[in-house]
Design an enzyme around this catalytic site. Structure first.
Site, PDB file in Angstrom:
ATOM      1  N   ARG A  82      10.872   3.564   4.504  1.00 46.34           N
ATOM      2  CA  ARG A  82      10.496   2.946   5.771  1.00 46.34           C
ATOM      3  C   ARG A  82      11.263   1.638   5.918  1.00 46.34           C
ATOM      4  O   ARG A  82      11.084   0.719   5.113  1.00 46.34           O
ATOM      5  CB  ARG A  82       8.982   2.688   5.783  1.00 46.34           C
ATOM      6  CG  ARG A  82       8.482   1.860   6.951  1.00 46.34           C
ATOM      7  CD  ARG A  82       6.959   1.648   6.890  1.00 46.34           C
ATOM      8  NE  ARG A  82       6.510   0.843   7.990  1.00 46.34           N
ATOM      9  CZ  ARG A  82       6.069  -0.427   7.898  1.00 46.34           C
ATOM     10  NH1 ARG A  82       6.000  -1.016   6.724  1.00 46.34           N
ATOM     11  NH2 ARG A  82       5.694  -1.086   8.968  1.00 46.34           N
ATOM     12  N   HIS A 126       9.794  -5.144  13.540  1.00 46.90           N
ATOM     13  CA  HIS A 126       9.151  -5.829  12.422  1.00 46.90           C
ATOM     14  C   HIS A 126       9.480  -7.316  12.560  1.00 46.90           C
ATOM     15  O   HIS A 126      10.093  -7.920  11.688  1.00 46.90           O
ATOM     16  CB  HIS A 126       9.605  -5.227  11.092  1.00 46.90           C
ATOM     17  CG  HIS A 126       8.667  -5.477   9.944  1.00 46.90           C
ATOM     18  ND1 HIS A 126       8.186  -4.478   9.118  1.00 46.90           N
ATOM     19  CD2 HIS A 126       8.101  -6.619   9.477  1.00 46.90           C
ATOM     20  CE1 HIS A 126       7.381  -4.998   8.190  1.00 46.90           C
ATOM     21  NE2 HIS A 126       7.320  -6.294   8.386  1.00 46.90           N
ATOM     22  N   GLU A 171       2.339  -4.412  12.516  1.00 46.06           N
ATOM     23  CA  GLU A 171       1.325  -5.467  12.488  1.00 46.06           C
ATOM     24  C   GLU A 171       1.336  -6.350  13.736  1.00 46.06           C
ATOM     25  O   GLU A 171       1.654  -7.550  13.666  1.00 46.06           O
ATOM     26  CB  GLU A 171       1.494  -6.333  11.234  1.00 46.06           C
ATOM     27  CG  GLU A 171       1.332  -5.558   9.948  1.00 46.06           C
ATOM     28  CD  GLU A 171       1.245  -6.457   8.714  1.00 46.06           C
ATOM     29  OE1 GLU A 171       1.431  -7.682   8.833  1.00 46.06           O
ATOM     30  OE2 GLU A 171       0.976  -5.917   7.622  1.00 46.06           O
ATOM     31  N   ASN A 300      -1.366  -1.066   6.811  1.00 44.30           N
ATOM     32  CA  ASN A 300      -0.916  -1.905   5.695  1.00 44.30           C
ATOM     33  C   ASN A 300      -2.147  -2.521   5.049  1.00 44.30           C
ATOM     34  O   ASN A 300      -2.992  -3.093   5.736  1.00 44.30           O
ATOM     35  CB  ASN A 300       0.006  -3.018   6.198  1.00 44.30           C
ATOM     36  CG  ASN A 300       1.300  -2.464   6.783  1.00 44.30           C
ATOM     37  OD1 ASN A 300       1.600  -1.270   6.633  1.00 44.30           O
ATOM     38  ND2 ASN A 300       2.061  -3.315   7.436  1.00 44.30           N
ATOM     39  N   TYR A 302      -3.564  -4.945   1.765  1.00 43.87           N
ATOM     40  CA  TYR A 302      -3.317  -5.799   0.594  1.00 43.87           C
ATOM     41  C   TYR A 302      -4.614  -6.226  -0.087  1.00 43.87           C
ATOM     42  O   TYR A 302      -4.708  -6.231  -1.297  1.00 43.87           O
ATOM     43  CB  TYR A 302      -2.474  -7.020   0.999  1.00 43.87           C
ATOM     44  CG  TYR A 302      -1.067  -6.613   1.367  1.00 43.87           C
ATOM     45  CD1 TYR A 302      -0.104  -6.456   0.376  1.00 43.87           C
ATOM     46  CD2 TYR A 302      -0.709  -6.310   2.675  1.00 43.87           C
ATOM     47  CE1 TYR A 302       1.180  -6.028   0.684  1.00 43.87           C
ATOM     48  CE2 TYR A 302       0.577  -5.883   3.002  1.00 43.87           C
ATOM     49  CZ  TYR A 302       1.514  -5.746   1.987  1.00 43.87           C
ATOM     50  OH  TYR A 302       2.779  -5.309   2.291  1.00 43.87           O
ATOM     51  N   GLU A 379       2.221   0.133   3.976  1.00 42.46           N
ATOM     52  CA  GLU A 379       2.540  -0.972   3.062  1.00 42.46           C
ATOM     53  C   GLU A 379       1.364  -1.200   2.135  1.00 42.46           C
ATOM     54  O   GLU A 379       0.205  -1.206   2.571  1.00 42.46           O
ATOM     55  CB  GLU A 379       2.754  -2.303   3.810  1.00 42.46           C
ATOM     56  CG  GLU A 379       4.075  -2.441   4.496  1.00 42.46           C
ATOM     57  CD  GLU A 379       4.220  -3.772   5.229  1.00 42.46           C
ATOM     58  OE1 GLU A 379       3.594  -4.770   4.817  1.00 42.46           O
ATOM     59  OE2 GLU A 379       4.955  -3.789   6.221  1.00 42.46           O
TER      60      GLU A 379
HETATM   61  C1  FCB Z   1       2.944  -7.747   5.742  1.00 43.76           C
HETATM   62  C2  FCB Z   1       4.293  -7.618   6.405  1.00 43.76           C
HETATM   63  C3  FCB Z   1       5.437  -7.443   5.426  1.00 43.76           C
HETATM   64  C4  FCB Z   1       5.258  -8.257   4.190  1.00 43.76           C
HETATM   65  C5  FCB Z   1       3.885  -8.068   3.604  1.00 43.76           C
HETATM   66  C6  FCB Z   1       3.646  -8.823   2.325  1.00 43.76           C
HETATM   67  O1  FCB Z   1       2.115  -8.494   6.563  1.00 43.76           O
HETATM   68  O2  FCB Z   1       4.288  -6.520   7.279  1.00 43.76           O
HETATM   69  O3  FCB Z   1       6.614  -7.738   6.108  1.00 43.76           O
HETATM   70  O4  FCB Z   1       5.550  -9.568   4.438  1.00 43.76           O
HETATM   71  O5  FCB Z   1       2.911  -8.423   4.529  1.00 43.76           O
END
Ligand code: FCB
Length: 477
Positions: A82, A126, A171, A300, A302, A379
């Site tokens: 991607r 992006h 995002e 995405n 985290y 992500e």
């Molecule tokens: C996300 C972004 C990506 C990267 C990660 C850590 O918010 O999409 O570009 O910076 O975080």
């Protein structure tokens, strides 16, 4: 970090394992091929905006190292890659005739990927908006949405014979609220009304672009958008905490989910932000344009978060408890009385916690809420301060993080979620926006002065996952 789950879970045969990057974060070569300036060029060159004054001028020098990078992907056995297209490489000022050189760069990348047996997955936006469009109001100007649809059509026409999976926007929450409300990302504006307009125009841009791509390409084409949903829970069930939770859910998630997937904005979004705007910029027909069917919803993930009634985090640029760099103004428009609960436990270099259960929860809950909507993790990954020692990078923390999160995706699938793929963020160390090169997210290490790539242990482990289609134990030889 101790791994909490048994390893060994297996994935369906058609599940796709990939890795992700973004143009401004890796390409460099900002003055080559006729590329125009983007808002991130301007922002990163503005003193004080990015840690250590870092810019994307050279980045990971991917523009000149495409052959080497695709060869590394092939060695790892990646099934998909991607990447994003830099709008100002295609249209330097955001409108007008496309640059042949810009299209050729991505066309060549696509050819190399296909020759290596890797499926290209293209993100159209992006965050590197052509600066000329920002000068005309950027995402708070409705015209930007129309310009984006035209740009999407150009790229679809050029690459659509070989690219079958498209993501319109990465995002939109960050683009709108970090870009225009807190201003910690480009274009660095702190204006709540502009942020809310930007959110709507990003939604509209997605819908118009999705329609343009569909017009250009066949029905078989997979069209998606990638959201960074915030997986919140209230600390207690007190009415104050539940109200804090509702507020951040609304401005963090519902502002995109409902228009995109249900064709409406929630009434409480209008109520929560009535002091900022009457939303009269939402025109007749917009919601129909936004809610075009998508084949895949990219997500995405985290970390998740616990919130309570309190005071929203402002500051002077230190990492905030909400996971974002602080500034005098918060990105959470209409949610001033919300505090992020500090939870004990390990943290990444971003100061983010590590909670893979939130990933399972997100996938299971979304699948229940939107039955039939295919999902993918576009992500997921972690930043740590890695070092190369004797030609190896023993990034056990990242390896454990990936192990537990890939396992969490497997758990969601077993619980019935329709998840089609997983993309590690990121293929290689890169320009991490406001934190510059300080935070390393790659499974491949980049030595910035020389551009030298070193495959980290996490990448070796991930290659085994792909090869065996199972969550192998979190170790490497
Ligand atoms: C996300 C972004 C990506 C990267 C990660 C850590 O918010 O999409 O570009 O910076 O975080």
């Amino acid at each position: 970090m101790a791994t909490s789950r048994p390893s060994g879970r297996t994935f369906p045969a058609d599940f796709v394992f990939g890795s992700a990057t973004a143009s401004y974060q890796i390409e460099g070569a900002v003055h080559e091929g006729g590329r125009g300036p983007s808002i991130w060029d301007t922002f990163s060159h503005t003193p004080g905006k990015v840690l250590d004054g870092d810019t994307g001028d050279v980045a990971a020098d991917h523009y000149h190292r495409v052959a080497e990078d695709v060869a590394l992907m092939k060695d790892l056995g990646l099934e998909a890659y991607r990447f994003s297209v830099a709008w100002p490489r295609i249209q330097p000022t955001g409108t007008g005739e496309p640059l042949a050189e810009g299209l050729a760069f991505y066309s060549d990348l696509v050819d190399r990927l296909i020759a290596a047996g890797i499926k290209p997955v293209v993100t159209l936006y992006h965050w590197d908006l052509p600066q000329a469009l920002e000068d005309g109001g950027g995402w708070s100007n409705r015209e930007t949405a129309y310009a984006f649809a035209e740009y999407a059509r150009i790229v679809a026409r050029a690459l659509g014979d070989r690219v079958h999976t498209w993501s319109t926007i990465n995002e939109p929450w960050c683009a709108a609220f970090l870009g225009y409300a807190s201003g910690v990302h480009a274009p660095g504006v702190a204006d709540d009304e502009r942020a809310l307009k930007a959110a709507h125009h990003l939604n509209l841009a997605h819908g118009l672009a999705a329609t343009a791509i569909r017009e250009e390409l066949s029905e078989e084409t997979t069209i998606s958008i990638t959201l960074n949903l915030h997986i919140f829970a209230p600390e207690t069930d007190s009415p104050e905490d539940v109200e804090a939770f509702r507020r951040v859910e609304t401005i963090g998630n519902e502002v995109f989910l409902q228009p995109l997937l249900e064709g409406r904005y929630p009434a409480d979004l209008f109520a929560d932000t009535a002091h900022v705007t009457d939303w009269s910029f939402v025109q007749e027909g917009d919601l129909e344009a936004i809610k075009v069917p998508i084949d895949l919803l990219g997500l995405n993930y985290y970390d998740d978060a616990v919130v309570r009634h309190g005071v929203a985090p402002t500051g002077d640029g230190a990492p905030g408890p909400d996971g974002h760099k602080t500034s005098p103004q918060i990105p959470w428009v209409g949610a001033d009385e919300v505090e992020w609960v500090h939870r004990p436990g390990p943290r990444t270099a971003m100061e983010w916690g590590i909670h893979p259960d939130g990933l399972t929860r997100m996938l299971v809950e979304l699948s229940a809420r939107y039955p039939g909507q295919a999902l993918a993790i576009t992500e997921n990954g972690a930043a740590f301060y890695d070092e190369v020692v004797d030609g190896r990078v023993h990034d056990q923390d990242r390896l454990d993080y990936l192990h537990d999160h890939i396992d969490a995706v497997g758990a969601a699938i077993e619980a019935g979620a329709d998840v089609r793929g997983y993309f590690v963020w990121s293929l290689m160390d890169n320009f991490e926006w406001a934190y510059g090169y300080d935070r390393r997210f790659g499974v491949i290490h980049v030595d910035y002065p020389t551009g030298t790539r070193t495959v980290k242990d996490s990448a070796r482990w991930y290659a085994e996952v792909i090869r065996t289609r199972s969550v192998v134990p979190p170790t490497v030889a």
